[in-house]
Write an enzyme that holds these catalytic residues in place. Structure first.
Site, PDB file in Angstrom:
ATOM      1  N   GLU A  23       0.882  -1.177   0.000  1.00 49.40           N
ATOM      2  CA  GLU A  23       0.000   0.000   0.000  1.00 49.40           C
ATOM      3  C   GLU A  23       0.907   1.211   0.000  1.00 49.40           C
ATOM      4  O   GLU A  23       1.579   1.497   0.991  1.00 49.40           O
ATOM      5  CB  GLU A  23      -0.889   0.015   1.246  1.00 49.40           C
ATOM      6  CG  GLU A  23      -1.857  -1.152   1.349  1.00 49.40           C
ATOM      7  CD  GLU A  23      -2.974  -1.119   0.317  1.00 49.40           C
ATOM      8  OE1 GLU A  23      -3.072  -0.158  -0.470  1.00 49.40           O
ATOM      9  OE2 GLU A  23      -3.755  -2.091   0.290  1.00 49.40           O
ATOM     10  N   CYS A  28      -2.542   8.497   3.369  1.00 53.97           N
ATOM     11  CA  CYS A  28      -2.324   7.953   2.017  1.00 53.97           C
ATOM     12  C   CYS A  28      -3.456   8.369   1.093  1.00 53.97           C
ATOM     13  O   CYS A  28      -3.215   8.901   0.021  1.00 53.97           O
ATOM     14  CB  CYS A  28      -2.171   6.445   2.080  1.00 53.97           C
ATOM     15  SG  CYS A  28      -3.456   5.640   3.026  1.00 53.97           S
TER      16      CYS A  28
HETATM   17  P1  NAD Z   1       8.723   5.108   3.958  1.00 55.68           P
HETATM   18  O1  NAD Z   1       8.606   4.344   2.693  1.00 55.68           O
HETATM   19  O2  NAD Z   1       9.851   6.036   4.114  1.00 55.68           O
HETATM   20  O3  NAD Z   1       8.818   4.112   5.200  1.00 55.68           O
HETATM   21  C1  NAD Z   1       7.881   3.088   5.406  1.00 55.68           C
HETATM   22  C2  NAD Z   1       8.532   1.955   6.180  1.00 55.68           C
HETATM   23  O4  NAD Z   1       9.519   1.333   5.371  1.00 55.68           O
HETATM   24  C3  NAD Z   1       9.243   2.375   7.463  1.00 55.68           C
HETATM   25  O5  NAD Z   1       8.967   1.411   8.467  1.00 55.68           O
HETATM   26  C4  NAD Z   1      10.706   2.319   7.069  1.00 55.68           C
HETATM   27  O6  NAD Z   1      11.567   2.083   8.157  1.00 55.68           O
HETATM   28  C5  NAD Z   1      10.715   1.138   6.128  1.00 55.68           C
HETATM   29  N1  NAD Z   1      11.872   1.054   5.225  1.00 55.68           N
HETATM   30  C6  NAD Z   1      12.827   1.988   4.981  1.00 55.68           C
HETATM   31  N2  NAD Z   1      13.701   1.528   4.034  1.00 55.68           N
HETATM   32  C7  NAD Z   1      13.291   0.283   3.699  1.00 55.68           C
HETATM   33  C8  NAD Z   1      13.756  -0.698   2.761  1.00 55.68           C
HETATM   34  N3  NAD Z   1      14.829  -0.484   2.001  1.00 55.68           N
HETATM   35  N4  NAD Z   1      13.083  -1.853   2.664  1.00 55.68           N
HETATM   36  C9  NAD Z   1      11.961  -2.083   3.409  1.00 55.68           C
HETATM   37  N5  NAD Z   1      11.465  -1.186   4.303  1.00 55.68           N
HETATM   38  C10 NAD Z   1      12.127  -0.010   4.444  1.00 55.68           C
HETATM   39  O7  NAD Z   1       7.312   5.827   4.149  1.00 55.68           O
HETATM   40  P2  NAD Z   1       6.898   6.860   5.305  1.00 55.68           P
HETATM   41  O8  NAD Z   1       7.646   8.124   5.056  1.00 55.68           O
HETATM   42  O9  NAD Z   1       6.986   6.203   6.633  1.00 55.68           O
HETATM   43  O10 NAD Z   1       5.337   7.076   4.987  1.00 55.68           O
HETATM   44  C11 NAD Z   1       4.884   8.031   4.082  1.00 55.68           C
HETATM   45  C12 NAD Z   1       4.454   7.398   2.765  1.00 55.68           C
HETATM   46  O11 NAD Z   1       3.605   6.285   3.015  1.00 55.68           O
HETATM   47  C13 NAD Z   1       3.643   8.313   1.875  1.00 55.68           C
HETATM   48  O12 NAD Z   1       4.113   8.227   0.540  1.00 55.68           O
HETATM   49  C14 NAD Z   1       2.227   7.772   1.935  1.00 55.68           C
HETATM   50  O13 NAD Z   1       1.413   8.033   0.851  1.00 55.68           O
HETATM   51  C15 NAD Z   1       2.478   6.322   2.155  1.00 55.68           C
HETATM   52  N6  NAD Z   1       1.342   5.692   2.833  1.00 55.68           N
HETATM   53  C16 NAD Z   1       0.525   4.891   2.109  1.00 55.68           C
HETATM   54  C17 NAD Z   1      -0.583   4.307   2.697  1.00 55.68           C
HETATM   55  C18 NAD Z   1      -1.480   3.413   1.917  1.00 55.68           C
HETATM   56  O14 NAD Z   1      -2.249   2.660   2.507  1.00 55.68           O
HETATM   57  N7  NAD Z   1      -1.449   3.436   0.609  1.00 55.68           N
HETATM   58  C19 NAD Z   1      -0.847   4.545   4.050  1.00 55.68           C
HETATM   59  C20 NAD Z   1       0.007   5.372   4.756  1.00 55.68           C
HETATM   60  C21 NAD Z   1       1.104   5.926   4.133  1.00 55.68           C
END
Ligand code: NAD
Length: 467
Positions: A245, A279
């Site tokens: 997501e 999101c």
């Molecule tokens: P992010 O992608 O920076 O981080 C998300 C998670 O991924 C964190 O737990 C982070 O530690 C982890 N992560 C970091 N590097 C990684 C890697 N290489 N491999 C696997 N995991 C890794 O996102 P964020 O800044 O925490 O959240 C904001 C974003 O999330 C926005 O773009 C938003 O639209 C999206 N979001 C989407 C939904 C949805 O349901 N579609 C819901 C909430 C947020």
């Protein structure tokens, strides 16, 4: 606040840790364990062992264990809401952390009540064919910082309900509420069924290690598109199941027959829920020329009365932006948009990480605030004169999470909805997800769906038995 990580039902031994800050004050609110490969391996190993007996339970017993988890979470709602506010910044009040906990309990309860019974595909003289759903084993959950507990529930509960065990890794910016949530769950679950690891993403990238881990059978990930793509790449070698997501850049289209006064409140919360750090928030608003100014006036009149402040104060309805990186992104996009359009409200950063609700009209596709996901309290308004053109502009995005159409003729609005390239479309509201409706993005917004039976099925493999 200092919470230990729970692995195998026990507090994992404490080693190095890292600090978590309250975005409203800049003060440290707690510390979380800074874990690495060794702790991840330990968590996956106990989850793998626990899955042998957890997956062997009857469907009724899994359902009642999930119902017990739900009741226990509900009993701890107030405590968890406070932790969310302290580390995430959203207010206790309004559509803030108490509301997030209400959603978490609603999703947990509804998911507990779902089931995936055996489907008989054929039963005749040629034979009987049954479709069974089998748990995968260990599910790895990776969550973002915007709705730390609600998204953890979205990941954990369907995994448990279908007989899987879980290792969850929260965002380094908001790990405390997840550490506490997993402690609470472990009070009513057998050891090893739900485990948590935390890390600062600097010393070691736990999410990347989870995505490549040979004993994790599925990753459920919520976060940015860029990280989701990395997860998909590293999951390939072990052929993991994936639910991704990711980001959205949802468009709202206001049709000429909409009533500006009647839709102003819905437009505001569609865009500014959780300060826009959602999101499926409305991130671009297309308004028909004939009512453009009236819609802008009504929206601004509603928005200017929303109190912004420290989330621990009951008077606050919106809080700060959660972190510096996101704040800087919003500030950059707003500064650029202010030179191209007309600032109707806000437009300049506040103190610390506070940024007032900002509405900027006179923008168009191609402007950064329209094209990029701002994930913050700034809404671009784009004037249009032809509905076909508005649909084309709304669909002109790599993302396709949600969308909305606003108007009084509901069937006309639905006809526009069907032409939008996104996973969910709301009429006269935006972002109103619910546990009985599948939710997911098209294009670069994701892969697979969460919620409802379709979401539950993603935590299983199909086995067909021919007899
Ligand atoms: P992010 O992608 O920076 O981080 C998300 C998670 O991924 C964190 O737990 C982070 O530690 C982890 N992560 C970091 N590097 C990684 C890697 N290489 N491999 C696997 N995991 C890794 O996102 P964020 O800044 O925490 O959240 C904001 C974003 O999330 C926005 O773009 C938003 O639209 C999206 N979001 C989407 C939904 C949805 O349901 N579609 C819901 C909430 C947020």
């Amino acid at each position: 606040m200092q919470f230990t990580a729970t692995i195998g039902g026990k507090a994992a031994s404490t080693g190095p840790d890292f600090a978590i800050f309250n975005p409203a004050t800049g003060q440290q609110v707690g510390r979380a364990p800074n874990m690495g490969q060794m702790e991840l391996d330990a968590a996956v190993s106990v989850a793998k062992t626990a899955s042998l007996s957890w997956s062997a339970q009857s469907d009724e017993s899994l359902a009642s264990a999930c119902a017990a988890v739900t009741a226990h979470i509900e009993a701890h709602s107030a405590e968890l809401a406070e932790i969310i506010t302290l580390e995430q910044g959203k207010p206790l009040n309004g559509l803030g952390s108490r509301w997030e906990m209400g959603g978490a309990a609603a999703w947990a309860g509804y998911t507990s009540s779902l089931s995936l019974p055996v489907k008989v595909l054929q039963d005749n003289e040629q034979g009987r064919v049954e479709q069974h759903r089998k748990p995968l084993g260990v599910v790895g959950s990776i969550t973002p910082w915007n709705f730390p507990v609600m998204i953890a529930i979205w990941h954990i509960m369907p995994a448990l309900r279908t007989g899987n065990t879980v290792v969850i890794k929260p965002s380094p910016l908001t790990p405390l509420s997840t550490l506490r949530l997993v402690q609470i769950m472990n009070e009513v679950l057998p050891p090893g069924v739900v485990n948590v690891v935390t890390g600062d993403d600097i010393a070691f990238n736990l999410g990347a290690a989870m995505s490549a881990h040979p004993d994790i059978r599925k990753i459920v990930f919520t976060g940015s598109c860029a990280t989701g793509q990395k997860v998909m790449q590293s999951a390939a070698s072990t052929m993991k199941r994936l639910t991704l997501e990711m980001g959205g850049n949802d468009a709202g289209i206001v049709l000429p027959d909409a009533d500006p006064q009647a839709i102003a409140e819905g437009l505001f919360w569609g865009a500014f829920i959780n300060n826009g750090q959602t999101c499926a928030a409305m991130k671009r608003l297309y308004v028909h020329d004939s009512i453009h100014d009236a819609v802008c006036d009504a929206l601004v009149a509603y928005a200017r009365n929303i109190p912004v402040g420290n989330g621990m104060e009951e008077a606050s309805i919106l809080g700060p932006i959660q972190n510096r990186m996101q704040f800087d992104k919003v500030a950059r996009l707003v500064a650029d948009a202010a030179t191209r359009g007309r600032v109707l409200l806000g437009g300049a950063p506040g103190e610390g990480l506070f940024f007032p609700p900002t509405i900027i009209a006179g923008l168009r596709n191609g402007d950064a605030l329209v094209d990029e996901e701002q994930f913050g309290p700034a809404l671009p308004v784009i004037r249009y004169s032809d509905v076909d053109e508005a649909i084309r502009l709304a669909n002109d995005s790599e993302n396709g999470l949600g969308g909305s159409v606003w108007g009084t003729d509901i069937s006309a609005a639905k006809a526009v909805a069907q032409r939008l390239a996104c996973g969910s479309v709301w009429i006269n509201k935006h972002g109103a997800i619910q546990p009985n409706a599948p939710f997911g993005g098209v294009k670069k917004s994701g892969l697979g769906v969460e919620f409802a039976e379709e979401g539950l099925a993603e935590y299983t493999d199909i086995q067909v038995i021919f007899s």
